[in-house]
Design a protein around this motif. Structure first.
Motif, PDB file in Angstrom:
ATOM      1  N   GLN A 107       0.748  -1.191  -0.112  1.00 30.14           N
ATOM      2  CA  GLN A 107      -0.110   0.114  -0.019  1.00 30.14           C
ATOM      3  C   GLN A 107       0.902   1.219  -0.103  1.00 30.14           C
ATOM      4  O   GLN A 107       0.574   2.313  -0.579  1.00 30.14           O
ATOM      5  N   MET A 108       1.863   1.233   0.835  1.00 33.41           N
ATOM      6  CA  MET A 108       2.969   2.405   1.149  1.00 33.41           C
ATOM      7  C   MET A 108       3.377   2.655  -0.491  1.00 33.41           C
ATOM      8  O   MET A 108       3.540   3.897  -1.146  1.00 33.41           O
ATOM      9  N   LYS A 109       4.007   1.406  -1.349  1.00 32.55           N
ATOM     10  CA  LYS A 109       4.325   1.646  -2.537  1.00 32.55           C
ATOM     11  C   LYS A 109       3.313   2.352  -3.584  1.00 32.55           C
ATOM     12  O   LYS A 109       3.811   3.177  -4.557  1.00 32.55           O
ATOM     13  N   ALA A 110       2.402   1.784  -3.472  1.00 34.10           N
ATOM     14  CA  ALA A 110       1.151   2.298  -4.296  1.00 34.10           C
ATOM     15  C   ALA A 110       1.103   3.842  -4.086  1.00 34.10           C
ATOM     16  O   ALA A 110       0.574   4.485  -5.056  1.00 34.10           O
ATOM     17  N   ARG A 111       1.051   4.111  -3.001  1.00 29.93           N
ATOM     18  CA  ARG A 111       0.720   5.531  -2.724  1.00 29.93           C
ATOM     19  C   ARG A 111       2.120   6.467  -2.716  1.00 29.93           C
ATOM     20  O   ARG A 111       1.963   7.692  -2.865  1.00 29.93           O
ATOM     21  N   GLY A 112       3.129   5.989  -3.093  1.00 20.19           N
ATOM     22  CA  GLY A 112       4.148   6.880  -3.333  1.00 20.19           C
ATOM     23  C   GLY A 112       5.311   6.659  -2.515  1.00 20.19           C
ATOM     24  O   GLY A 112       6.391   7.403  -2.494  1.00 20.19           O
ATOM     25  N   ASP A 113       5.232   6.088  -1.280  1.00 25.09           N
ATOM     26  CA  ASP A 113       6.117   6.017  -0.104  1.00 25.09           C
ATOM     27  C   ASP A 113       6.810   4.565  -0.552  1.00 25.09           C
ATOM     28  O   ASP A 113       6.817   3.501  -0.108  1.00 25.09           O
ATOM     29  N   GLU A 114       8.002   4.776  -1.299  1.00 31.53           N
ATOM     30  CA  GLU A 114       8.754   3.602  -1.841  1.00 31.53           C
ATOM     31  C   GLU A 114      10.081   3.363  -0.867  1.00 31.53           C
ATOM     32  O   GLU A 114      10.930   4.440  -0.567  1.00 31.53           O
ATOM     33  N   LEU A 115      10.228   2.433  -0.354  1.00 31.45           N
ATOM     34  CA  LEU A 115      11.450   2.159   0.551  1.00 31.45           C
ATOM     35  C   LEU A 115      12.821   2.080  -0.267  1.00 31.45           C
ATOM     36  O   LEU A 115      12.790   1.766  -1.585  1.00 31.45           O
ATOM     37  N   PRO A 116      14.080   2.317   0.314  1.00 31.37           N
ATOM     38  CA  PRO A 116      15.252   2.212  -0.469  1.00 31.37           C
ATOM     39  C   PRO A 116      15.331   0.947  -1.050  1.00 31.37           C
ATOM     40  O   PRO A 116      15.999   0.476  -2.042  1.00 31.37           O
ATOM     41  N   GLY A 117      15.554   0.081   0.072  1.00 32.82           N
ATOM     42  CA  GLY A 117      15.779  -1.554  -0.288  1.00 32.82           C
ATOM     43  C   GLY A 117      14.609  -2.435  -0.688  1.00 32.82           C
ATOM     44  O   GLY A 117      13.446  -2.192  -0.142  1.00 32.82           O
ATOM     45  N   ASP A 118      14.942  -3.412  -1.342  1.00 35.35           N
ATOM     46  CA  ASP A 118      13.869  -4.343  -1.413  1.00 35.35           C
ATOM     47  C   ASP A 118      13.536  -5.330  -0.209  1.00 35.35           C
ATOM     48  O   ASP A 118      14.186  -5.547   0.831  1.00 35.35           O
ATOM     49  N   VAL A 119      12.163  -5.530  -0.167  1.00 31.71           N
ATOM     50  CA  VAL A 119      11.739  -6.646   1.119  1.00 31.71           C
ATOM     51  C   VAL A 119      11.077  -7.686   0.635  1.00 31.71           C
ATOM     52  O   VAL A 119      10.164  -7.614  -0.483  1.00 31.71           O
ATOM     53  N   ILE A 120      11.512  -8.818   1.094  1.00 29.10           N
ATOM     54  CA  ILE A 120      10.906 -10.022   0.641  1.00 29.10           C
ATOM     55  C   ILE A 120      10.176 -10.607   1.868  1.00 29.10           C
ATOM     56  O   ILE A 120      10.820 -11.054   3.016  1.00 29.10           O
ATOM     57  N   VAL A 121       8.845 -10.992   1.668  1.00 27.09           N
ATOM     58  CA  VAL A 121       8.201 -11.518   2.870  1.00 27.09           C
ATOM     59  C   VAL A 121       7.633 -12.795   2.188  1.00 27.09           C
ATOM     60  O   VAL A 121       7.133 -12.850   1.162  1.00 27.09           O
ATOM     61  N   THR A 122       7.870 -13.944   3.320  1.00 25.55           N
ATOM     62  CA  THR A 122       7.303 -15.141   2.893  1.00 25.55           C
ATOM     63  C   THR A 122       6.647 -15.764   4.060  1.00 25.55           C
ATOM     64  O   THR A 122       7.082 -15.430   5.328  1.00 25.55           O
ATOM     65  N   THR A 123       5.814 -16.619   3.915  1.00 29.56           N
ATOM     66  CA  THR A 123       5.112 -17.525   4.846  1.00 29.56           C
ATOM     67  C   THR A 123       4.425 -18.589   4.290  1.00 29.56           C
ATOM     68  O   THR A 123       4.279 -18.748   3.075  1.00 29.56           O
ATOM     69  N   HIS A 124       3.534 -19.348   4.883  1.00 29.92           N
ATOM     70  CA  HIS A 124       2.858 -20.171   4.347  1.00 29.92           C
ATOM     71  C   HIS A 124       1.427 -20.385   5.058  1.00 29.92           C
ATOM     72  O   HIS A 124       1.368 -19.978   6.113  1.00 29.92           O
ATOM     73  N   VAL A 125       0.284 -20.959   4.361  1.00 31.33           N
ATOM     74  CA  VAL A 125      -0.982 -20.814   4.592  1.00 31.33           C
ATOM     75  C   VAL A 125      -1.606 -22.009   4.694  1.00 31.33           C
ATOM     76  O   VAL A 125      -1.610 -22.734   3.580  1.00 31.33           O
TER      77      VAL A 125
END
Length: 314
Positions: A107-125
């Motif tokens: 949501q932040m990225k879509a609104r224009g608040d882009e972080l400097p580094g990549d973020v990778i989120v993982t889990t299982h469901v």
């Protein structure tokens, strides 16, 4: 971030919960350039959906930059223990926190608040996971083994890892909210990161709680040693520094207990992950002192053997 937590928990609290239903929710956040993948893996006790979300940063490695990449892993056995238990189980809090953090970052990225580094989120469901005995209260099992989890949740791209896990089934942490671990790297338990202690205090508004670790807690599952839980299992599969973020209670609560999740505590863990991502990608926080670690190895050698199953008795 409570909005994201409520949305995610609602999606997880269903017999039909799936990686695809969570992925659809995450894609609806509208972030361009993000990658959302779902892979179903079947084990001896059923199947689970691994979810991986990549949120590219403005100076991240995915776009040719040099900003470090943070991994956020939601650790759990399952979000439900059906048919034995009906409803969302306490063990699912780690996945809920990680997916909520992913939703917020998208949501932040879509609104224009882009972080400097990549973020990778993982889990299982999965809503259909087994339970297993553990002292002092029962744990959740998983449809797949720990090696499979690490294979799908830990990647070489992660320069540091935040591992979020419900950590309520013990008498060691007598505090409700969140607690962080000392940094674990390549078989060594290092001193807690002052930077991450500061983030925890900023997020919670109270003194940070740092929970203790024993050596056996950072060894792989399958060696017949008692483990606090799986919160530091990512550390056996990487050379990157790992910090556990525990969602905790003041009394022992079973991982397979239903009606035991506190959305405000899940939100604290998710917000800690987001704040860490902001500052880590910008090079403003460190998980450990690199010079001190190098000197430690120089003095005492590597501790890689603690990332293995060890020697077997003859």
């Amino acid at each position: 971030m409570l909005t994201q937590v409520l949305d995610v928990v609602d999606l997880l609290d269903s017999p039909q919960t799936s990686g695809e239903s969570l992925a659809a929710y995450l894609r609806a956040q509208g972030a361009e350039g993000a990658e959302i993948h779902v892979e179903t893996i079947t084990g001896d006790d059923g199947s689970t959906d691994f979810v991986r979300v990549v949120i590219p940063g403005s100076a991240g490695k995915r776009s040719g930059g040099s900003a470090p990449t943070l991994g956020v892993i939601g650790r759990l056995g399952g979000a439900g223990a059906r048919p034995e238990r009906i409803g969302f189980v306490s063990d699912g809090d780690g996945a809920a926190a990680a997916l909520s953090a992913a939703a917020k970052l998208l949501q932040m990225k879509a609104r224009g608040d882009e972080l400097p580094g990549d973020v990778i989120v993982t889990t299982h469901v999965t809503g259909w996971a087994p339970t297993e005995p553990h002292d002092p209260v029962p744990f959740m099992g998983s449809p797949v083994d720990m090696g499979t989890m690490n294979e799908h949740e830990v990647t070489d791209e992660m320069d540091a890892i935040v591992s979020i896990d419900t950590t309520k089934g013990n008498r060691t942490i007598n505090h409700r909210g969140i607690a962080i671990s000392p940094t674990v790297k390549e078989g060594y338990i290092l001193r807690p990161s002052e930077d991450l202690v500061g983030i925890a205090e900023s997020v919670t508004g109270v003194s940070a709680v740092v929970f203790p670790l024993a050596t056996q807690d950072i060894t792989p599952y399958g060696n017949d040693l008692h483990h606090l839980n799986s919160i530091l299992q990512p550390a056996v599969a990487t050379s990157a520094p790992v910090v556990g973020v525990a969602i905790t209670t003041a009394v022992p609560v079973a991982g397979c207990a239903t009606g035991a999740s506190h959305e405000v505590d899940i939100e604290l863990a998710a917000r800690f992950a987001v704040e860490t991502a902001k500052y880590y990608g910008a090079g403003q926080v460190a998980f450990h002192d690199e010079e001190q670690f190098a000197h430690l190895v120089e003095l005492y050698g590597t501790a890689h053997h603690l990332q293995t199953l060890g020697r077997k008795a003859d």
